[in-house]
Design an enzyme around this catalytic site. Structure first.
Site, mmCIF file in Angstrom:
data_model
loop_
_atom_site.group_PDB
_atom_site.id
_atom_site.type_symbol
_atom_site.label_atom_id
_atom_site.label_comp_id
_atom_site.label_asym_id
_atom_site.label_seq_id
_atom_site.Cartn_x
_atom_site.Cartn_y
_atom_site.Cartn_z
ATOM 1 C CB SER A 151 -0.850 -0.021 1.278
ATOM 2 O OG SER A 151 -1.467 1.229 1.497
ATOM 3 C CE1 TYR A 186 -4.197 -1.677 5.432
ATOM 4 C CE2 TYR A 186 -3.435 0.410 4.523
ATOM 5 C CZ TYR A 186 -3.903 -0.877 4.347
ATOM 6 O OH TYR A 186 -4.064 -1.378 3.069
HETATM 7 P P1 NAP Z 1 -11.382 -6.652 2.022
HETATM 8 O O1 NAP Z 1 -12.429 -6.715 0.983
HETATM 9 O O2 NAP Z 1 -11.712 -6.115 3.354
HETATM 10 O O3 NAP Z 1 -10.778 -8.133 2.153
HETATM 11 C C1 NAP Z 1 -9.886 -8.473 3.166
HETATM 12 C C2 NAP Z 1 -9.663 -9.973 3.125
HETATM 13 O O4 NAP Z 1 -8.738 -10.318 4.178
HETATM 14 C C3 NAP Z 1 -10.929 -10.766 3.360
HETATM 15 O O5 NAP Z 1 -10.983 -11.852 2.456
HETATM 16 C C4 NAP Z 1 -10.772 -11.281 4.778
HETATM 17 O O6 NAP Z 1 -11.380 -12.546 4.923
HETATM 18 C C5 NAP Z 1 -9.256 -11.427 4.862
HETATM 19 N N1 NAP Z 1 -8.768 -11.495 6.220
HETATM 20 C C6 NAP Z 1 -8.841 -10.547 7.180
HETATM 21 N N2 NAP Z 1 -8.317 -11.009 8.324
HETATM 22 C C7 NAP Z 1 -7.902 -12.282 8.085
HETATM 23 C C8 NAP Z 1 -7.277 -13.288 8.861
HETATM 24 N N3 NAP Z 1 -6.998 -13.079 10.172
HETATM 25 N N4 NAP Z 1 -6.960 -14.475 8.294
HETATM 26 C C9 NAP Z 1 -7.277 -14.696 6.992
HETATM 27 N N5 NAP Z 1 -7.870 -13.787 6.198
HETATM 28 C C10 NAP Z 1 -8.174 -12.595 6.742
HETATM 29 O O7 NAP Z 1 -10.146 -5.774 1.541
HETATM 30 P P2 NAP Z 1 -9.274 -5.712 0.200
HETATM 31 O O8 NAP Z 1 -9.307 -4.329 -0.252
HETATM 32 O O9 NAP Z 1 -9.632 -6.819 -0.736
HETATM 33 O O10 NAP Z 1 -7.823 -5.942 0.842
HETATM 34 C C11 NAP Z 1 -6.925 -6.951 0.427
HETATM 35 C C12 NAP Z 1 -5.508 -6.455 0.644
HETATM 36 O O11 NAP Z 1 -5.270 -5.318 -0.184
HETATM 37 C C13 NAP Z 1 -5.193 -6.011 2.075
HETATM 38 O O12 NAP Z 1 -3.903 -6.460 2.432
HETATM 39 C C14 NAP Z 1 -5.222 -4.510 1.973
HETATM 40 O O13 NAP Z 1 -4.447 -3.908 2.979
HETATM 41 C C15 NAP Z 1 -4.664 -4.302 0.593
HETATM 42 N N6 NAP Z 1 -4.962 -2.997 -0.004
HETATM 43 C C16 NAP Z 1 -6.238 -2.625 -0.295
HETATM 44 C C17 NAP Z 1 -6.481 -1.380 -0.851
HETATM 45 C C18 NAP Z 1 -7.876 -0.890 -1.175
HETATM 46 O O14 NAP Z 1 -8.018 0.279 -1.573
HETATM 47 N N7 NAP Z 1 -8.918 -1.733 -1.054
HETATM 48 C C19 NAP Z 1 -5.403 -0.520 -1.151
HETATM 49 C C20 NAP Z 1 -4.101 -0.936 -0.855
HETATM 50 C C21 NAP Z 1 -3.894 -2.182 -0.309
HETATM 51 P P3 NAP Z 1 -12.140 -13.088 6.231
HETATM 52 O O15 NAP Z 1 -12.756 -11.915 6.919
HETATM 53 O O16 NAP Z 1 -13.124 -14.074 5.666
HETATM 54 O O17 NAP Z 1 -11.079 -13.759 7.036
#
Ligand code: NAP
Length: 255
Positions: free
Chosen positions: A145, A158
């Site tokens: 990120s 974060y």
């Molecule tokens: P999201 O829709 O909130 O998905 C997060 C995922 O992480 C879910 O599948 C959740 O599954 C899983 N998760 C959370 N805690 C967990 C645990 N303890 N063990 C296993 N799985 C876990 O968010 P996203 O945007 O797709 O994020 C994915 C990645 O991209 C993250 O690392 C985030 O920091 C990064 N990111 C996102 C953005 C953005 O703008 N969205 C930007 C930069 C980076 P469960 O709840 O089912 O466990």
């Protein structure tokens, strides 16, 4: 780029129940990989696994909390059993909630973000690196990120976690890059997932003020992950590839 360029490969995707992880699992499976889907939401990963298999792909779902090393080890064992030793690990699972200023933060919740975003990435690396190093091949993509290098109000947990994850990528590349293992970060910019819904609801910093129309779809990030797993991804080993860069988007074929 061949549509089936991951035929015969074994992949693990953490956080595959929704968002970027779900899209990445679909992309890798569509290109031929057998994909182990990890998340805590069993119903969601079971449904995705069934959907991938119905479309002719290969998938296996395993409930897993990445903060628990034993569960990560068990997931790697499941991958070995179903599809072979992992060729690809996508460290995608991540948390940002609860968003709060430091003085208002809950110590246990702050620590849980570190457990998932930092220890979860370490656990993934620790579980796959011995075999990848022994075979002299493998790719680990960690979703990074802009927060890894920029301080943002309300996001101390974060930002600290993503900075640590980037350093893990650099350390792992230093130790295993010369042994044939590619460890690389991907900084996607803002993506239309549940995480951005939570960020908007917080109202705390400029990211929460963004209009949702500026977010890219998770499918773009999935294509970027896949790109990093192709030979072209070698150029980014040990660093973060930024999907905000027009040249990167062009190389991947994104609009
Ligand atoms: P999201 O829709 O909130 O998905 C997060 C995922 O992480 C879910 O599948 C959740 O599954 C899983 N998760 C959370 N805690 C967990 C645990 N303890 N063990 C296993 N799985 C876990 O968010 P996203 O945007 O797709 O994020 C994915 C990645 O991209 C993250 O690392 C985030 O920091 C990064 N990111 C996102 C953005 C953005 O703008 N969205 C930007 C930069 C980076 P469960 O709840 O089912 O466990």
């Amino acid at each position: 780029m061949s549509e089936r360029d991951f035929d015969g490969k074994a992949a693990i995707v953490t956080g595959a129940s929704r968002g970027i992880g779900e899209a990445t699992a679909r992309e890798l499976a569509a290109r031929g990989a057998g994909v182990v889907l990890l998340a805590r939401d069993r119903a969601a990963i079971d449904a995705l696994s069934a959907e991938i298999e119905a479309a002719g792909g290969r998938a296996a779902a395993q409930p897993c909390d990445v903060a628990d090393y034993a569960q990560m080890e068990a997931a790697v064992a499941l991958c070995r059993e179903h599809f072979g030793a992992p060729d690809i690990l996508v460290n995608n699972a991540g948390l940002i909630e609860p968003i709060a200023h430091l003085a208002d933060s809950d110590p246990a919740a702050w620590g849980q973000v570190i457990d998932v975003n930092v220890k979860g990435v370490y656990h993934g690396l620790r579980a796959v690196l011995p075999e990848m190093a022994a075979r002299g091949s493998g790719v680990v993509v960690t979703i990074s990120s802009g927060a890894a290098t920029s301080a943002l109000e309300g996001w101390s947990h974060y930002c600290a976690s993503k900075a640590a994850a980037l350093m893990l990528t650099r350390c792992a590349d230093l130790e295993y890059g010369a042994k044939g293992v590619r460890v690389v970060g991907l900084s996607p910019g803002t993506v239309a997932t549940h995480m951005q819904v939570a960020i908007k609801a917080s109202g705390i910093n400029p990211v929460s003020q963004l209009d949702p129309s500026v977010h890219i779809p998770p499918e773009w990030v999935a294509k970027a992950v896949a790109y990093l797993c192709t030979p072209a991804g070698a150029a980014y080993a040990g660093g973060d590839m930024s999907l905000r860069e027009p040249s990167v988007r062009a190389a991947i074929g994104l609009g």
